[in-house]
Design a protein around this motif. Structure first.
Motif, PDB file in Angstrom:
ATOM      1  N   ASN A   1      98.768  28.504 151.978  1.00 39.98           N
ATOM      2  CA  ASN A   1      97.910  28.040 153.072  1.00 39.98           C
ATOM      3  C   ASN A   1      96.428  28.233 152.777  1.00 39.98           C
ATOM      4  O   ASN A   1      95.575  27.636 153.436  1.00 39.98           O
TER       5      ASN A   1
ATOM      6  N   THR B   1     111.427  11.267 153.056  1.00 37.86           N
ATOM      7  CA  THR B   1     110.475  11.854 154.000  1.00 37.86           C
ATOM      8  C   THR B   1     110.399  11.035 155.274  1.00 37.86           C
ATOM      9  O   THR B   1     110.333  11.578 156.385  1.00 37.86           O
TER      10      THR B   1
ATOM     11  N   LEU C   1     111.792  13.011 158.221  1.00 39.87           N
ATOM     12  CA  LEU C   1     110.638  13.579 158.924  1.00 39.87           C
ATOM     13  C   LEU C   1     109.791  12.536 159.642  1.00 39.87           C
ATOM     14  O   LEU C   1     108.833  12.889 160.330  1.00 39.87           O
TER      15      LEU C   1
ATOM     16  N   GLN D   1     107.638  10.543 158.433  1.00 35.49           N
ATOM     17  CA  GLN D   1     106.262  10.474 157.930  1.00 35.49           C
ATOM     18  C   GLN D   1     106.049   9.136 157.244  1.00 35.49           C
ATOM     19  O   GLN D   1     106.823   8.735 156.388  1.00 35.49           O
TER      20      GLN D   1
ATOM     21  N   ILE E   1     111.273  18.019 149.579  1.00 30.98           N
ATOM     22  CA  ILE E   1     111.159  17.958 151.040  1.00 30.98           C
ATOM     23  C   ILE E   1     111.596  19.270 151.683  1.00 30.98           C
ATOM     24  O   ILE E   1     110.957  19.779 152.609  1.00 30.98           O
ATOM     25  N   CYS E   2     112.675  19.857 151.166  1.00 28.13           N
ATOM     26  CA  CYS E   2     113.240  21.075 151.774  1.00 28.13           C
ATOM     27  C   CYS E   2     112.390  22.315 151.543  1.00 28.13           C
ATOM     28  O   CYS E   2     112.608  23.353 152.192  1.00 28.13           O
TER      29      CYS E   2
ATOM     30  N   ARG F   1     109.598  22.833 152.562  1.00 29.31           N
ATOM     31  CA  ARG F   1     108.849  23.109 153.785  1.00 29.31           C
ATOM     32  C   ARG F   1     109.554  24.132 154.664  1.00 29.31           C
ATOM     33  O   ARG F   1     108.946  24.709 155.561  1.00 29.31           O
ATOM     34  N   TRP F   2     110.849  24.354 154.427  1.00 26.07           N
ATOM     35  CA  TRP F   2     111.616  25.276 155.255  1.00 26.07           C
ATOM     36  C   TRP F   2     111.769  26.664 154.629  1.00 26.07           C
ATOM     37  O   TRP F   2     112.563  27.474 155.120  1.00 26.07           O
TER      38      TRP F   2
ATOM     39  N   ASN G   1     106.165  24.159 143.441  1.00 27.99           N
ATOM     40  CA  ASN G   1     106.473  24.596 144.801  1.00 27.99           C
ATOM     41  C   ASN G   1     105.206  24.762 145.636  1.00 27.99           C
ATOM     42  O   ASN G   1     105.136  24.328 146.796  1.00 27.99           O
TER      43      ASN G   1
ATOM     44  N   ASN H   1     103.585  21.336 146.415  1.00 24.29           N
ATOM     45  CA  ASN H   1     104.314  20.628 147.465  1.00 24.29           C
ATOM     46  C   ASN H   1     103.983  21.181 148.843  1.00 24.29           C
ATOM     47  O   ASN H   1     103.842  20.436 149.812  1.00 24.29           O
ATOM     48  N   GLN H   2     103.866  22.512 148.942  1.00 24.55           N
ATOM     49  CA  GLN H   2     103.581  23.120 150.237  1.00 24.55           C
ATOM     50  C   GLN H   2     102.152  22.833 150.692  1.00 24.55           C
ATOM     51  O   GLN H   2     101.886  22.756 151.886  1.00 24.55           O
TER      52      GLN H   2
ATOM     53  N   GLY I   1     102.167  18.377 150.556  1.00 27.74           N
ATOM     54  CA  GLY I   1     103.291  17.639 151.123  1.00 27.74           C
ATOM     55  C   GLY I   1     104.027  16.891 150.030  1.00 27.74           C
ATOM     56  O   GLY I   1     103.452  16.534 149.000  1.00 27.74           O
TER      57      GLY I   1
END
Length: 303
Positions: free
Chosen positions: A6, A118, A122, A124, A177-178, A180-181, A243, A246-247, A250
């Motif tokens: 972040n 996606t 999602l 998007q 995509i996963c 994000r979890w 990783n 992607n975070q 996106g």
């Protein structure tokens, strides 16, 4: 080692994803160098097992306190491990049955598949410029792998191995995509450790069957150096940066960087193997970079 995705700026994420593709291109070169002597699942298993050991050395101090998180989200790590380790294993396996050019072209579909997933999962959407960028990037990959000969593309013979490669690309798109979890409370390295260990557990039965029914993994200086290089460069460094990228950006934005793999592959072939730079290389490189710019244009800061 704590890295908070972040707090990473988009520009750093761009650099990370670009470096990731260089790692993966080198990984492919090393893997191709031993694929005739090393069975595919064995090569993949030991690559990821080496990666698990390396990451364990980096996260072992705080690992005990993170065990409740791993247990609580065990299903997620099993899914991510199956998608990443399983899909990369399928890619290695398909090289036994299909042309490398076929695999390169199918791999270039990953941005499109990621976008489709996606949107389906999602909701998007892409801007028209991003859609244009994906198309331009794919054309750039076509130009490079076909050596500028569209007749060569038309003469390609697709087989059952290519269907497996397509499934592998779909799995890697789902993995992006996963991500994000991923649960809070884990550093990127700790999350990567859980993914790799789960993935090794998933393919372990297949590796044991391959060793018993086909041939075991040969331990030679060449194969040992290959799995050490692949585990360090591709599995640890490459996947850690992938990783995080992607975070930060996106999956839709990150996936377009996949098209840079053949660019780095050509550069490495020229530098290390003495191959010649051709016009179709330059044309493909230009189109791929233009495609990346189009996809990321809306994120680029104003001057």
């Amino acid at each position: 080692m704590h890295i908070d995705p972040n707090r990473i700026r988009p520009g750093i994420a761009y650099a990370m994803l670009t470096a990731t593709m260089a790692c993966l291109a080198l990984n492919h070169v090393v893997g191709r160098g031993v694929h005739e002597v090393a069975p595919p699942v064995g090569l993949s298993f030991w690559r990821w097992a080496i990666a698990a050991i390396l990451v364990l050395l980096l996260v072992r101090r705080d690992l005990g306190s993170k065990l409740p998180i791993y247990r609580k989200h065990g299903w997620l790590f099993l899914m991510l491990g199956a998608l990443m380790v399983g899909s990369t294993t399928l890619f290695v396996w398909t090289l036994q049955f299909t042309q490398a050019m076929n695999v390169s072209l199918i791999n270039a579909l990953q941005p499109t598949m990621t976008v489709a997933l996606t949107f389906a999962l999602l909701r998007q959407r892409l801007t028209p410029l991003q859609i244009i960028g994906i198309v331009i990037g794919f054309i750039g990959v076509l130009a490079m792998v076909s050596q500028g000969s569209w007749q060569l593309i038309a003469s390609l013979d697709f087989n059952r191995g290519d269907v497996v490669a397509l499934a592998a690309v779909l799995g890697l798109s789902g993995y992006a995509i996963c991500l994000r979890w991923l649960p809070a409370g884990l550093t990127p390295l700790e999350a990567l450790f859980g993914i790799i260990v789960a993935g090794c557990l998933v393919i372990l039965p297949v590796y044991l069957l391959e060793s018993a029914l086909l041939r075991p993994f040969p331990l030679t200086p060449g194969t040992a150096a290959a799995v050490l290089a692949m585990g360090t460069i591709g599995s640890v460094a490459g996947n850690l940066m992938w990783n995080i990228g992607n975070q930060v950006l996106g999956p839709n934005n990150a996936s377009i960087f996949i098209n840079l793999i053949p660019v780095f592959g050509v550069v490495m072939a020229i530098v290390f193997l003495g191959e010649t730079l051709h016009g179709y290389h330059i044309a493909g490189f230009t189109l791929i970079c233009a495609g990346v710019w189009c996809v990321l244009a809306r994120r680029l800061p104003n001057p």
